[in-house]
Structure formats: C-alpha cells, structure tokens
Scaffold this active site. Structure first.
Site, PDB file in Angstrom:
ATOM      1  CG  HIS A 370      -2.148  -0.892   1.266  1.00  0.00           C
ATOM      2  ND1 HIS A 370      -3.469  -0.542   0.530  1.00  0.00           N
ATOM      3  CD2 HIS A 370      -2.295  -2.194   1.530  1.00  0.00           C
ATOM      4  CE1 HIS A 370      -4.153  -1.562   0.527  1.00  0.00           C
ATOM      5  NE2 HIS A 370      -3.504  -2.514   1.147  1.00  0.00           N
ATOM      6  CE  LYS A 561      -8.271  13.187  -0.312  1.00  0.00           C
ATOM      7  NZ  LYS A 561      -7.936  12.105  -1.074  1.00  0.00           N
ATOM      8  NE  ARG A 562      -5.793   9.698   9.716  1.00  0.00           N
ATOM      9  CZ  ARG A 562      -5.200   8.902  10.706  1.00  0.00           C
ATOM     10  NH1 ARG A 562      -6.001   7.819  10.637  1.00  0.00           N
ATOM     11  NH2 ARG A 562      -4.231   9.040  11.446  1.00  0.00           N
ATOM     12  CB  THR A 669     -10.853   4.054  -1.978  1.00  0.00           C
ATOM     13  OG1 THR A 669     -10.531   4.444  -0.534  1.00  0.00           O
ATOM     14  CG2 THR A 669     -10.195   2.933  -2.303  1.00  0.00           C
ATOM     15  CE  LYS A 673     -14.732   5.624   0.098  1.00  0.00           C
ATOM     16  NZ  LYS A 673     -14.169   6.160   1.457  1.00  0.00           N
TER      17      LYS A 673
HETATM   18  C1  LIG Z   1     -12.686   6.277   1.653  1.00  0.00           C
HETATM   19  C2  LIG Z   1     -12.373   6.708   2.990  1.00  0.00           C
HETATM   20  C3  LIG Z   1     -11.153   7.005   3.155  1.00  0.00           C
HETATM   21  C4  LIG Z   1      -9.903   6.979   1.967  1.00  0.00           C
HETATM   22  O1  LIG Z   1      -9.624   8.264   1.473  1.00  0.00           O
HETATM   23  P1  LIG Z   1      -8.726   8.660   0.746  1.00  0.00           P
HETATM   24  O2  LIG Z   1      -9.430  10.068   0.059  1.00  0.00           O
HETATM   25  O3  LIG Z   1      -8.568   7.498  -0.440  1.00  0.00           O
HETATM   26  O4  LIG Z   1      -7.559   8.983   1.419  1.00  0.00           O
HETATM   27  C5  LIG Z   1     -10.596   7.194   4.649  1.00  0.00           C
HETATM   28  N1  LIG Z   1     -11.492   7.506   5.598  1.00  0.00           N
HETATM   29  C6  LIG Z   1     -12.866   7.279   5.254  1.00  0.00           C
HETATM   30  C7  LIG Z   1     -13.596   7.303   6.485  1.00  0.00           C
HETATM   31  C8  LIG Z   1     -13.335   6.855   4.000  1.00  0.00           C
HETATM   32  O5  LIG Z   1     -14.379   6.520   3.988  1.00  0.00           O
END
Ligand SMILES: *Cc1c(COP(=O)(O)O)cnc(C)c1O
Length: 820
Positions: A370, A561-562, A669, A673
């Site tokens: 990853h 995101k983080r 991911t 979404k």
């Molecule tokens: C999808 C998701 C992530 C991943 O998000 P990225 O934009 O790909 O870093 C992180 N946290 C939650 C709660 C998510 O639903």
C-alpha cells in the site's frame, strides 16, 4: 459458526417473511424477550438493538448455509488478514443488502419509531485509520457479493480510531468507545480460542527421525478469543465471517498467582493481556515501531493461522494440500509475521521438513503493498524481534540464508543486490524488513493502482522484482457500490433506476447506460435536483453540528481524507487564501460562490498535520467573518471524519479534491466515491486518478500539475522552490500572509516554520504545483458557469465509474491470485 455439518437439514423456520406486520411483531418479540423491556420504557437504543437482532436473525440462516456449503464442497477458502477494518455502521448496509429497508421502515413506524433516528445511534465501527481499513471493509462485502468463501481476520479493538474534537481550532483526541452499548452484531466464540505466546527461549530436542526439532518455550502466553460478525453480500445470497480476536489472560496463570496470594500480580497479568487489544494505533501510513504494535501483529496472525490450519485439517485435508485449499491475503506488511508463524506451525508443530514447509507457505500467501515511501515500510529492530519471537527469528534467518544463497549462486546477484533483497537491513542498527518478508514469502505481490504497481517495480522492490519477475501484479482498488451509491445516495439510485432500469444494481458497469442521458436537458435537471437535495442535507448537518450556514447554491468543493502532507490539504488551503485575496482585489469580477469543506484526522504525533488542521480553522474564521467575500467564499472544517460523515459528504460534493503529490498516493478510494456520486474531480496524475481519467475521459476530469516522473526527476536534481514562488505573485502573497500571522494574530509565528518548509525544500511540491492548481480551479469555475456542460460531465462520471466497483477488484484477485 458450525464446525460440523448438519447430518440432516433441520426444518428451522426460515425468517424470510418480510412484511411490515411480521417485522413489527418480531421487533416487539426481541424487545420483550431479548432485551427485557416493554415499548413504554424502551429507549431509542433498545429499539436499535431490537431492530439489529431482527435483521441479524435473517442473516443467520444464510450464514449457516454458506458455511455449510463451503464445508461440504471442501472448496478453497480465502482469508483476508488485516490489522484494520474500517466498517462504519452496519444496520443500513445489512438491511439494504437484504432488501429490507422499506418494510423495516414501515414496521418501525407502526411502532412509532423513526428508522433514521435509531439508525443514527449505531456507533461507527472505526477499527481502522483510513483507506487501507476501508478497503478491507469494502472487500468483505464484495467477497460475499461475488460468492467467494472468505474470512476476514483482524483485531477486536475495544477502542477504535480516536474521536476528533476541536478546541479553538486545534485537534483534540478523545477515546472512542464503540462497544459502550454492547455490540449486537457479534457472536463471541469462546470455543474458538487459541494460546498465543511471546518471549522465552528455543530448545533443541531430538526428533523421531534423529533430526533436531526446535521447541519454543514461550515466556508468556495469552488467549485469543474469536468474535464473529456476519458479512452480508448484495441480495443476501452469501454471508461470510469477519473474525476479530480479543486478548484475554490465561486462567491458570491467574489462578496460580491468586493461589499464591499475589492478587495484584494476577490482576497485572490480566491487565497486560487485555491491553494487547485495547486500542488501535492511530498512525496512518507511518509505522508505530513500538513493541505493543509488534505484539498486536503477532497476536492476531498467530491466532488466525492456528484457526486456519485447524479448519484445514479438520476437513480431512493434508498440510501439503494447504495451498490448494487456503489463500491468505496479507493486507500490507502488518500481518507479514504470518509467514514466519506458518513456517513455525508447519516445521515445529506438525513436523514438516523445512523445504517442503517453505513451498507450502509461499504458495499460500499473497501480499498487497500500500505504500512506496521507504520510511513507511515496516521494519523491526532485530533485538526486539528476537526477544519477543526467538523461534521466528531463527526461521527468518534460515529463510534468508536460503534465498540469498539462491540469488547469489543461481541468479548471479552482486553484493549490492543481495543487501537490497535481504530480510535484514544491515545499513544501521540491524532491522527485519517486513516488506521483504511479505514479498519473499508470497507467490503474488500486488500494487493497488496501475501507476503504483509500476513504481513498485522501479523503486522499493526493484531488486526483488529482478529476482522474481513474475510475482508483481496490479489490482486497482475499488469501492462497494452498495454502500457508496445505493445506501449513501438513495435518490440518485432511484433516478438512475428510472432512467436505465435496475441492472446496474447487480453489475455496476451497466451504469454506462447513463451516458446516453448525459446531454439530456430534462435528465440533467433531475440529476441537479438530486445533488441539490444532498447538499441541503449536508448544509443542515453543518448548521446543526457547527452553527455555520452554508448555501447549497454555492459550489461544494470538498477535500476529506486523513490529514497528510503528501495529500496536500495545504495546497488547497493556500489556494483558498489566494482566492480570498483575489476576490477582495477584484470585487467587480463574476466569482463563482464556493464552499470549501474539509474533514480528516491527523495522527496525534504528526505535528505538521495537526498544524494544518489549525490553519484550516484559522483561515476559516478569518474568511467567514470578512464581509467583502460574503456569499462568495466560505471555509468549513467538519470535525471527526469517519465513514458515516463520508456517507453524507460524498453525495453532496460538486468538486472532489484529489491533489496528492504525484507518485505518493498509492491508489486512493475517496476519489472513486466522489466521482461515482457525480462530482467533478480536480486531481493530479496520481494513484487511481490516472485510471479514472482513462475511464471517465480526459474531458470529464480536471487534471493538473507535475507527473510522478517529473516529481522524481526534480527531487533527484534538488528542487529549488524559489523560482516557482518568484514567478507567482498570488502564491507569494498567500504564503507571506500566512507566514506573517494574518490568520493567527494571537500567535503570529504559528505558521512560520510550516511556510519555511515550502520556501526551503518544498518536498511535497506545493509551490511547484501552485500555479497549475490555481489555473485548474479557474477552469473548474468556467465549467460551473456552463451548467449544461457541468452536468454533462458529472453525469458521465457516474456513468463511467462502474469499473471501480470492488466486485471487479475482488474478481481480479480471485482470477489471478486466489483461484477459489
Ligand atoms: C474512503 C475513506 C478513506 C480513504 O480516503 P482517501 O481519499 O482515498 O484517502 C478514509 N477514511 C474514510 C472514513 C473513508 O470513507
């Protein structure tokens, strides 16, 4: 879970009836006889528990049937080992997959209970940090959906990811207690318990054949107890098991100590055991490097492997057949110690010869990488590993000797290459490289996007790839369209069904049919109306949670995101400041009203990430109180990002920010979404963005900035950000206003160091990409101003994102790696 098949099919009543009256009666039955309350005194939580128990009953029949069938067929099972499962809530997911939503809603209404209210009380199971854990959760759902017999294995943390609160704009971490009201989804399996040892010594004894056998005399032991949660696939056709381990003290130790009168000592032992699974490590993408973390990793791997081998043998299989019946997927390096543990079980416990055990092991495991960042790959100091797992250390040395000898002798590897592929990093204090262990111990190693997989071959695993050129392959991540379209966006789901029929519900690639409606004015209007309603829902969440009013007519520009420097929330914030300056300097222009929304957690020890959160809040305060940009620009940082918040924000986005430094986001991911839910993406050519561009078409995504190759080249040459800063007046102004304390009048130096990082080295290419990003944002404005162009593009995004379903990803894993 049943261990032995029923000899006869017992005539259990199938709880398949699903009219609202029957459901209401069942809920009352649960409330009375399982919870012990009557309707008058039942709390909303009691209603939630009763509802979950009714839904769970419906799952159990299929669950047992799925398990029984797999046992009868003695087919191959897939085991997904992951230290994280970021599940979120389960009630809506399970009900939707069982087709129960409407009837249950009515049933509850007849009892004067509002479904949305009690559904909102279910705590998020946040047993993960971010994308890696969410992927594991999407995979569990997709494996059940595409009918693969699979188990997820992980840890039942008592406290999941911390709850984020804001105190004066700073992140504060509070403990999260998802189990406070119990967990009606899970089944404790006391009979499925295993001992897991640590420490001690290794003794050599004579084996039956005169060969030496090694016996690990463990210094301490704990019990791993299984808790099973059913994972329901779409339409409830198959139910798999998520088995999470909890640590408990071994009773005899407790009793011995009690008998000896050492009550305090006994309780300390018990505390120590239980603390193993008490809390999830909150660092995302950087290894914690602490002993407790290694203990957690070994604990869940050992319990899982003992369980897997037991199940395999109980079916009457031989150990030589293990690779034919068992596929174990390692989600990142966290479970990599499994390679050594399986070797120990085979060689020491079951007496399999070393070379044969190695072939079995290698053919059983596969590994998903990853991250490319060398500093993010796990490694353990050899003395720590040796103290905690002395027998595994010996096995690692034996594996290493075998591999290095082969590489040198048969493949002509030179000293440099040998150093790179070795399981031991000898460059400083000696460390065990878990990435190399996972790679060498697996028959398949996959990246999570096409770009990331190519970079794996060129960077971290270049020498191992040379040694084993057929092992690396790509499996681009995906998301489950059940949670990330049907459940989170029911209105869009209905609209799509109305336009193209329901086939896309079973095959997301059928969304393609929507392409034909992309330029249809009346469909565009309906699509826009759905988006607007979703934005209203988010606006009311922001109003009620934060007391801030945002206008759903404005463009909702979202980055969630983080918080990480490589994800570049800072680039977005700096551009926001520049836009703020521009609007004030040119009030006569026709600015597109925007709401910039942020959410995300920072690792508690990650100083710069926490400072970026504070900066977002400082910038928000100044901008939101400046009358000259009123109605044109607003900034909101919503606290406590989690799956449930994502489910509200994703459907409400107009613009999706996917702006990582190219080459640093393995896949992403979140990007998928948003696009699936009809947002336009502004992004770099990084991770899965590259493939999203290929699928949605380059005219339907806004790409900007340096490529991964360019970033690599500039970094190798020694990047000087001065030129980019000197060339851009907007950037200069934004940087200097932040650095000089315009947004932090109470502490003018607060952001001086953060900005110095950009002036001095700009490792994440914020300055280097700024102009391209700002220009891309104005291109987005132009598209927004042409509403039919906007909706034609965003509809095409929804239409063409079906390929990014995790069903596709799982089918690829199964076809190329697992063959279950
Ligand atoms: C999808 C998701 C992530 C991943 O998000 P990225 O934009 O790909 O870093 C992180 N946290 C939650 C709660 C998510 O639903």
């Amino acid at each position: 879970m049943i261990k032995t098949p029923h000899k006869v099919d017992l005539p259990l009543p199938k709880r398949g009836v699903s009219d609202p009256d029957a459901l209401a009666a069942e809920i009352m039955d649960k409330l009375t006889y399982s919870i012990g309350k009557d309707a008058k005194v039942a709390t909303p939580h009691d209603w939630l528990t009763a509802t979950i128990l009714v839904v769970r009953d419906r799952i159990i029949d299929t669950w047992m049937e799925s398990t029984r069938n797999t046992y009868m067929n003695n087919g191959k099972r897939v085991y997904y080992l992951s230290l994280e499962f970021l599940i979120g809530r389960l009630l809506r997911d399970a009900m939707s997959n069982l087709g129960l939503i409407d009837d249950m809603r009515q049933a509850l209404q007849s009892l004067s209970v509002e479904f949305d209210v009690i559904a909102g009380l279910e705590p998020d199971a946040a047993l993960g940090n971010g994308g890696l854990g969410r992927l594991a959760a999407c995979f569990m759902e997709s494996m059940a959906t595409v009918n693969i017999p699979a188990y997820g294995y992980g840890i039942r943390y008592v406290h999941g990811l911390f709850r984020q609160q804001m105190a004066d704009g700073w992140q504060v971490e509070l403990p999260e207690s998802w189990l406070a009201h119990g967990n009606p989804w899970e089944f404790e399996r006391r009979e499925s318990s295993y001992e897991v040892g640590f420490g001690g010594t290794v003794e050599t004894v004579d084996g039956p054949d005169g060969e030496p056998r090694y016996v690990w005399k463990q210094g301490e032991r704990v019990i791993a107890t299984a808790y099973d949660t059913p994972a329901v696939g779409w339409r409830g056709e198959r139910v798999n098991t998520l088995r999470l381990w909890s640590a408990q003290p071994i009773d005899p130790i407790l009793l011995d100590a009690f008998n000896a009168g050492d009550h305090i000592g006994a309780l300390r032992e018990s505390n120590k055991a239980e603390s193993l699974t008490r809390v999830l490590y909150p660092a995302d993408a950087t290894p914690a490097g602490q002993e407790l973390r290694l203990r957690q990793e070994f604990f869940f791997c050992s319990a899982s492997l003992q369980d897997i081998v037991r199940r395999h043998l109980q079916q009457g299989n031989t150990l030589a057949q293990l690779p034919d019946k068992v596929a174990i997927q390692l989600n990142d390096t966290h479970p990599a110690v499994s390679v050594a543990e399986l070797m120990r079980l085979l060689v020491d416990v079951h007496g399999v010869a070393f070379d044969e055990a190695w072939e079995i092991t290698r053919h059983t495991f596969s590994y998903t990488n990853h991250t490319l960042l060398p500093e993010a790959l796990e490694s353990w100091p050899v003395p720590l590993f040796e103290r905690l797992l002395p027998r595994h250390m010996q096995l690692v040395y034996a594996i290493n000797a075998k591999i290095l000898l082969d590489a040198r002798k048969n493949r002509g590897f030179n000293d440099h290459e040998i150093r790179q592929i070795s399981l031991i990093d000898e460059s400083g204090d000696r460390r065990l490289r878990m990435g190399n262990l996972a790679f060498i111990g697996s028959h398949s190693i996959n990246g999570v996007s096409a770009l990331h997989t190519e970079l794996m071959k060129e960077t971290v695993f270049a020498d191992l790839h040379k040694l084993y050129p057929t092992r690396i392959n790509n499996k681009t991540n995906g998301i489950t369209p059940r949670r990330w379209l049907m459940q989170c966006n029911p209105d869009l789901t209905d609209l799509i069904t109305e336009a193209i029929g329901p086939d896309f519900l079973d095959d997301a690639t059928k969304l393609k049919g929507l392409d034909a409606f992309a330029d249809d004015a009346s469909f565009q209007q309906k699509f826009a109306a759905v988006k607007f309603a979703n934005k209203q829902k988010l606006a009311s969440l922001v109003a009620s949670r934060m007391g801030i009013k945002i206008d759903p007519q404005a463009m909702f520009d979202i980055q969630i995101k983080r918080i990480h420097e490589y994800k570049r929330q800072l680039l977005n914030i700096i551009e926001t400041v520049a836009l703020f300056d521009q609007i004030r300097s040119h009030p006569e222009r026709d600015w597109v009203p925007r709401v910039k929304l942020f959410a995300g957690k920072a690792a508690p020890s990650y100083h710069n990430a926490k400072l970026i959160i504070k900066l977002a809040n400082d910038v928000a305060r100044v901008i939101n109180t400046d009358p000259s940009v009123r109605g044109l620009l607003k900034v909101v940082f919503i606290p406590n990002y989690n799956v449930s918040l994502a489910e509200v924000m994703v459907p409400a986005a107009d613009l999706s920010e996917q702006i990582s430094t190219a080459g640093m986001e393995a896949s992403g991911t979140g990007n998928m979404k948003f696009a699936l839910n009809g947002a336009l993406t502004i992004g770099t050519l990084d991770g899965a963005n590259v493939e999203m561009r290929d699928h949605v078409g380059e005219e339907n995504i806004v790409i900007f900035g340096m490529t991964a190759d360019e970033v690599g080249r500039v970094r190798a040459e020694g990047h000087d950000p001065r030129a980019a800063i000197d060339a851009s007046r907007e950037l200069q102004q934004a940087l200097s206003s932040i650095a000089s304390g315009v947004f932090s009048p109470d502490d003018r130096d607060r952001y001086a160091d953060l900005m110095q990082g950009i002036y001095q080295h700009d490792w994440f290419m914020v300055a280097a990409d700024f102009d391209a990003y700002a220009k891309a944002q104005r291109d987005v404005d132009d598209i927004w101003n042409d509403k039919s162009a906007w909706y034609s593009k965003t509809i095409r995004n929804t239409a063409r994102m079906g390929w990014f379903s995790s069903d596709r990803t799982i089918r690829q894993y199964n076809a190329d790696i697992w063959r279950a």
